[in-house]
Design a protein around this motif. Structure first.
Motif, mmCIF file in Angstrom:
data_model
loop_
_atom_site.group_PDB
_atom_site.id
_atom_site.type_symbol
_atom_site.label_atom_id
_atom_site.label_comp_id
_atom_site.label_asym_id
_atom_site.label_seq_id
_atom_site.Cartn_x
_atom_site.Cartn_y
_atom_site.Cartn_z
ATOM 1 N N LEU A 1 3.893 0.073 4.873
ATOM 2 C CA LEU A 1 3.530 -0.649 6.083
ATOM 3 C C LEU A 1 2.212 -0.145 6.651
ATOM 4 O O LEU A 1 1.333 -0.936 7.020
ATOM 5 C CB LEU A 1 4.643 -0.513 7.130
ATOM 6 C CG LEU A 1 4.424 -1.218 8.466
ATOM 7 C CD1 LEU A 1 4.217 -2.716 8.265
ATOM 8 C CD2 LEU A 1 5.592 -0.962 9.410
ATOM 9 N N THR A 2 2.051 1.173 6.697
ATOM 10 C CA THR A 2 0.822 1.758 7.245
ATOM 11 C C THR A 2 -0.399 1.354 6.436
ATOM 12 O O THR A 2 -1.437 0.959 6.988
ATOM 13 C CB THR A 2 0.935 3.290 7.280
ATOM 14 O OG1 THR A 2 2.034 3.672 8.111
ATOM 15 C CG2 THR A 2 -0.344 3.919 7.826
ATOM 16 N N SER A 3 -0.301 1.445 5.110
ATOM 17 C CA SER A 3 -1.441 1.090 4.256
ATOM 18 C C SER A 3 -1.768 -0.397 4.366
ATOM 19 O O SER A 3 -2.943 -0.790 4.288
ATOM 20 C CB SER A 3 -1.156 1.457 2.792
ATOM 21 O OG SER A 3 -0.027 0.777 2.290
ATOM 22 N N THR A 4 -0.745 -1.224 4.581
ATOM 23 C CA THR A 4 -0.983 -2.660 4.729
ATOM 24 C C THR A 4 -1.606 -2.971 6.081
ATOM 25 O O THR A 4 -2.452 -3.869 6.192
ATOM 26 C CB THR A 4 0.324 -3.441 4.540
ATOM 27 O OG1 THR A 4 0.926 -3.077 3.290
ATOM 28 C CG2 THR A 4 0.057 -4.945 4.527
ATOM 29 N N VAL A 5 -1.200 -2.261 7.125
ATOM 30 C CA VAL A 5 -1.842 -2.406 8.436
ATOM 31 C C VAL A 5 -3.333 -2.088 8.311
ATOM 32 O O VAL A 5 -4.191 -2.821 8.838
ATOM 33 C CB VAL A 5 -1.183 -1.471 9.477
ATOM 34 C CG1 VAL A 5 -2.033 -1.396 10.743
ATOM 35 C CG2 VAL A 5 0.218 -1.953 9.824
ATOM 36 N N GLU A 6 -3.642 -1.016 7.618
ATOM 37 C CA GLU A 6 -5.038 -0.607 7.451
ATOM 38 C C GLU A 6 -5.814 -1.613 6.604
ATOM 39 O O GLU A 6 -6.981 -1.912 6.889
ATOM 40 C CB GLU A 6 -5.094 0.787 6.813
ATOM 41 C CG GLU A 6 -4.530 1.882 7.722
ATOM 42 C CD GLU A 6 -4.368 3.215 7.018
ATOM 43 O OE1 GLU A 6 -4.499 3.238 5.766
ATOM 44 O OE2 GLU A 6 -4.094 4.221 7.693
ATOM 45 N N TYR B 1 7.460 -5.772 5.157
ATOM 46 C CA TYR B 1 7.798 -4.359 5.383
ATOM 47 C C TYR B 1 8.430 -4.146 6.758
ATOM 48 O O TYR B 1 9.358 -3.346 6.900
ATOM 49 C CB TYR B 1 6.560 -3.483 5.224
ATOM 50 C CG TYR B 1 5.988 -3.497 3.825
ATOM 51 C CD1 TYR B 1 6.812 -3.361 2.710
ATOM 52 C CD2 TYR B 1 4.619 -3.654 3.596
ATOM 53 C CE1 TYR B 1 6.297 -3.386 1.426
ATOM 54 C CE2 TYR B 1 4.093 -3.676 2.317
ATOM 55 C CZ TYR B 1 4.930 -3.551 1.234
ATOM 56 O OH TYR B 1 4.414 -3.568 -0.035
ATOM 57 N N SER B 2 7.932 -4.849 7.774
ATOM 58 C CA SER B 2 8.514 -4.688 9.112
ATOM 59 C C SER B 2 9.935 -5.247 9.161
ATOM 60 O O SER B 2 10.776 -4.749 9.915
ATOM 61 C CB SER B 2 7.635 -5.377 10.159
ATOM 62 O OG SER B 2 7.519 -6.763 9.892
ATOM 63 N N SER C 1 7.554 3.070 4.937
ATOM 64 C CA SER C 1 6.713 3.313 6.114
ATOM 65 C C SER C 1 5.257 3.464 5.691
ATOM 66 O O SER C 1 4.338 2.953 6.347
ATOM 67 C CB SER C 1 7.181 4.565 6.860
ATOM 68 O OG SER C 1 8.466 4.384 7.401
ATOM 69 N N ASN C 2 5.044 4.155 4.568
ATOM 70 C CA ASN C 2 3.696 4.291 4.020
ATOM 71 C C ASN C 2 3.148 2.939 3.570
ATOM 72 O O ASN C 2 1.961 2.640 3.763
ATOM 73 C CB ASN C 2 3.706 5.284 2.865
ATOM 74 C CG ASN C 2 2.338 5.431 2.220
ATOM 75 O OD1 ASN C 2 2.037 4.784 1.228
ATOM 76 N ND2 ASN C 2 1.505 6.288 2.786
#
Length: 329
Positions: A129-134, A109-110, A126-127
């Protein structure tokens, strides 16, 4: 109020949506099966979270493709998973699996986001990426709590500013210098991904129906073991610890939880992810011997990946991705 022009999907947007759909439709099958056998309640919550993320991704992409009047990919579905199959993995494997899948998602994603220009598609990825970071944060914390997290080796703290004085910093044969922090980190990462690949090969080879696919998977296991040995030698030669095998997290079940099509796609997905890891490692390796070894091993898995694609083509399993127009004819 400024109104944004609603452009059609670019090649990058369409291709990445299509690829994400394929991967997440496969993940829905995999995580659904995992949830049927997970025992630890904390691990179960994590699996449920991972499954929900994949389901949300697939649903959002279906909506986008429907609005754009784009054919929805076949991907993977109920026909590719046997939820009643015996347990093929332990709870420890599930955590290692989610950790590596989250790591792959973060890198993907990045890497793709800078090429996405349409506002709604940017918001979607972007969502993602955010959900995967979490998710990565959640699985990392849980692995630490369970005492199974495998951290990269520690190196001494810098005490002063120093500058490279000799070319032997790059040409290992002239100085045999210690590994840099990035080189250590990449060796550690590539050992972990190959250990997961080896464990998956052990599991998949027990349950596939196709003899040709089984031989291919076992060949992949041999390659993973060889690559782990190469990377481990670099660490051990500098008195650094290396991760150990996780093959013991696979049970002795021979009942197939997944179709041969899904298993073939999954194995090839990990192969091509490994190619990306090696390419990145080459760019961050300043020792010539290390860069040469990565290049040599990369060539080997490129050939292996090509053979895997041919298996999918011969069986009618390889769904054609979005293509540019054929102009010559």
């Amino acid at each position: 109020m400024e109104q944004e022009y609603h452009a059609g999907l670019s090649s990058a947007e369409m291709a990445n949506l299509w690829t994400t759909y394929q991967g997440d439709s496969m993940s829905i099958c995999v995580f659904s099966y995992f949830l049927k056998h997970v025992e630890d309640e904390d691990v179960k919550k994590l699996m449920t979270r991972a499954l929900d993320i994949s389901r949300n991704h697939v649903e959002m992409i279906r909506r986008i493709f429907k609005v754009e009047d784009i054919h929805i990919p076949q991907g993977f579905g109920e026909q590719d998973v046997n939820l009643g199959a015996d347990s093929l993995f332990t709870d420890v494997f599930y955590l290692h699996y989610v950790k590596q899948m989250a790591k792959g998602g973060l890198e993907t994603y990045s890497r793709l986001l800078p090429d996405i220009y349409r506002r709604d598609i940017r918001a979607f990825f972007s969502n993602c990426l955010t959900s995967t970071v979490e998710l990565n944060d959640a699985v990392t914390r849980l692995m630490l709590e369970k005492g199974i997290a495998v951290r990269p080796p520690a190196i001494p703290e810098a005490k002063k500013v120093e500058f490279v004085e000799k070319q032997s910093f790059l040409l290992e044969g002239l100085g045999d210098r210690p590994l840099t922090g990035l080189e250590v980190s990449n060796l550690h990462k590539n050992i972990l991904t190959n250990e997961l690949g080896s464990a998956l090969a052990t599991a998949f080879s027990q349950v596939v129906e196709s003899d040709r696919l089984r031989k291919y998977i076992l060949r992949g296991k041999d390659i993973s073991i060889k690559h782990v040995r190469v990377f481990t030698d670099y660490l051990n030669n500098h008195s650094l610890p290396a991760p150990t095998t996780i093959d013991e997290t696979v049970t002795d079940s021979t009942e197939a939880p997944f179709s041969d099509k899904l298993i073939s796609y999954h194995f090839n997905l990990m192969t091509y992810s490994g190619m990306g890891n090696y390419g990145s490692s080459i760019s961050q390796s300043q020792r010539s011997d290390l860069a040469i070894d990565y290049s040599r091993l990369l060539t080997e898995i490129m050939k292996f990946g090509e053979d895997g694609i041919n298996i999918m083509i011969d069986n009618g399993w390889l769904e054609q991705p979005p293509m540019a127009a054929e102009r010559k004819s």
